[in-house]
Design a protein around this motif. Structure first.
Motif, short mmCIF file in Angstrom:
data_model
loop_
_atom_site.label_atom_id
_atom_site.label_comp_id
_atom_site.label_asym_id
_atom_site.label_seq_id
_atom_site.Cartn_x
_atom_site.Cartn_y
_atom_site.Cartn_z
N ILE A 145 0.85 -1.09 0.11
CA ILE A 145 -0.18 -0.04 -0.07
C ILE A 145 1.05 1.09 0.03
N THR A 146 0.69 2.22 -0.88
CA THR A 146 1.34 3.27 -0.97
C THR A 146 0.46 4.40 -0.39
N ILE A 147 0.99 5.52 0.28
CA ILE A 147 0.32 6.53 0.90
C ILE A 147 0.92 7.74 0.61
N THR A 148 0.16 8.61 -0.14
CA THR A 148 0.65 9.83 -0.68
C THR A 148 -0.17 10.80 0.10
N ARG A 149 0.59 11.79 0.57
CA ARG A 149 -0.40 12.57 1.61
C ARG A 149 -0.02 14.16 1.68
N GLU A 150 -0.92 14.85 1.91
CA GLU A 150 -0.70 16.55 2.33
C GLU A 150 0.00 16.76 3.59
N PHE A 151 1.04 17.43 3.78
CA PHE A 151 1.34 17.74 4.90
C PHE A 151 0.33 18.20 6.03
N GLY A 152 0.22 17.16 7.22
CA GLY A 152 -0.60 17.58 8.18
C GLY A 152 -1.96 16.86 8.21
N SER A 153 -2.16 16.11 6.93
CA SER A 153 -3.29 15.57 6.92
C SER A 153 -3.69 14.36 7.71
N GLY A 154 -2.47 13.88 8.18
CA GLY A 154 -2.72 12.37 9.03
C GLY A 154 -2.47 11.15 8.34
N GLY A 155 -1.77 11.55 6.96
CA GLY A 155 -1.35 10.34 6.18
C GLY A 155 -0.54 9.40 6.91
N ARG A 156 0.41 9.86 7.67
CA ARG A 156 1.65 8.96 8.12
C ARG A 156 1.12 8.42 9.64
N THR A 157 -0.04 8.74 10.26
CA THR A 157 -0.75 8.28 11.23
C THR A 157 -1.49 7.08 10.75
N ILE A 158 -2.25 7.36 9.56
CA ILE A 158 -3.04 6.49 8.92
C ILE A 158 -2.32 5.25 8.72
N ALA A 159 -1.11 5.45 8.02
CA ALA A 159 -0.27 4.18 7.51
C ALA A 159 0.15 3.38 8.79
N LYS A 160 0.64 3.86 9.82
CA LYS A 160 1.16 3.49 10.94
C LYS A 160 -0.27 2.65 11.63
N LYS A 161 -1.20 3.26 11.81
CA LYS A 161 -2.38 2.33 12.13
C LYS A 161 -2.92 1.04 11.27
N LEU A 162 -2.82 1.66 9.88
CA LEU A 162 -3.01 0.20 8.82
C LEU A 162 -1.90 -0.81 9.08
N ALA A 163 -0.73 -0.29 9.27
CA ALA A 163 0.43 -1.47 9.27
C ALA A 163 0.06 -2.11 10.60
N ASP A 164 -0.32 -1.71 11.57
CA ASP A 164 -0.76 -2.48 12.77
C ASP A 164 -1.68 -3.54 12.66
N GLU A 165 -2.76 -2.79 12.18
CA GLU A 165 -3.91 -3.67 12.00
C GLU A 165 -4.06 -4.82 10.96
N LEU A 166 -2.98 -4.65 9.76
CA LEU A 166 -2.94 -5.71 8.88
C LEU A 166 -1.68 -6.64 9.15
N GLY A 167 -0.84 -6.10 10.12
CA GLY A 167 0.44 -6.78 10.30
C GLY A 167 1.31 -6.48 9.33
N TYR A 168 1.40 -5.31 8.58
CA TYR A 168 2.25 -5.08 7.53
C TYR A 168 3.06 -4.27 8.01
#
Lengths: 193, 193
Positions: A6-29
């Protein structure tokens, strides 16, 4: 179908990195962020701080070579980009991972197992996040957000010849300020699985 | 939050209308398509066929007034747009509905209860859908798709001053060719409820 990258392109401050971390936790990625920087540093010889600062943002001076306008030599940005590209292709090959920024959607565009996501938000949401999360109190925060995204946009355009905020570059685009961080995670997870 | 109005902006052949219909069924919302045309016809006095053909597509000749380049008179397109706008605002006020196309995302941008969705797809998917669903066998189908979207894009740009395919115009953008029609319905439904 299920997606192993999964690639996540994000605007600065949009929470894209937080979403990526949570997703990684939940998917075990695996979530590649600082490890990505470390690997790019090993590959390119550039310092980690330099990669963090210029690894996905255009900086006019770096677009020229160390050796002046010598068309035979790669610019610093190009050297960095090709190192990033190599590391991203290798990590994707290992599978089950999430990669944030750095034109990863474009670099991996030929992989059918890759889901490309774009996260953006309205300016008030981004200002609040940056002030609360990063503890910044700069009154010129809005100007900083706009400039940072402008540099990411130019970088993306230069290496992909695409417009950063065009929906069709991605499989899904989500406005985190409207939907909420957790809903974004839930939607992407339901597609990836 | 829950949304009582959903707008769907879509590329020609992407399945946006099918998604809208399925969503309306599953949510128990009204789906305004031909009824919208009928109401606009009542409001504007234009024929239904004319509204279907020009109600969301730019046509250079219609951008001029019946009376030549008379700056005091509204062009045919403007008359049609203002009639559409009025009907869309009225329907949104009634609530629990889905509106496809016609700049509804922009017209309803001040309503907090409106979810704006963009649906797009790759060209092969769109060609297949148009050939299978509409029974068209025109060899120039790709050209037709591109031209139709070009006219929708110009229309949107003219009345909203926004770029049609920019992610930030919408709360969510979905590539139907990648995710599938049913998955798009599921995702939008999970947000709207």
């Amino acid at each position: 179908m299920s997606y192993s990258v999964i690639t996540i392109t994000r605007e600065f401050g949009s929470g894209g990195r937080t979403i990526a971390k949570k997703l990684a936790d939940e998917l075990g990625y695996a979530y590649y962020d600082y490890e990505l920087v470390r690997k790019i540093a090993q590959e390119s010889g550039f310092a980690e701080g330099f990669i963090e600062e210029f690894g996905e943002e255009a900086s006019s001076s770096n677009f020229f070579s160390f050796f002046g306008n010598n068309w035979g030599a790669l610019s610093i940005n190009d050297q960095l980009y090709f190192a990033e590209r190599k590391v991203i292709l290798e990590l994707a090959e290992k599978g089950n991972c999430i990669i944030v920024g750095r034109c990863a959607d474009y670099i991996l565009k030929d992989r059918k197992d890759t889901l490309n996501v774009f996260i953006y938000a309205d300016i008030e949401f981004k200002k609040d996040r940056i002030i609360n999360l990063y503890g910044e109190t700069d009154v010129a925060i809005e100007k900083r957000i706009i400039e940072k995204d402008k540099r990411r946009k130019s970088y993306y355009k230069y290496y992909t010849d695409r417009k950063w905020n065009r929906a069709a570059n991605y499989h899904i685009s989500l406005e985190s300020s409207e939907l909420g961080i957790d809903k974004c995670v839930e939607i992407i997870k339901s597609i990836a699985q």
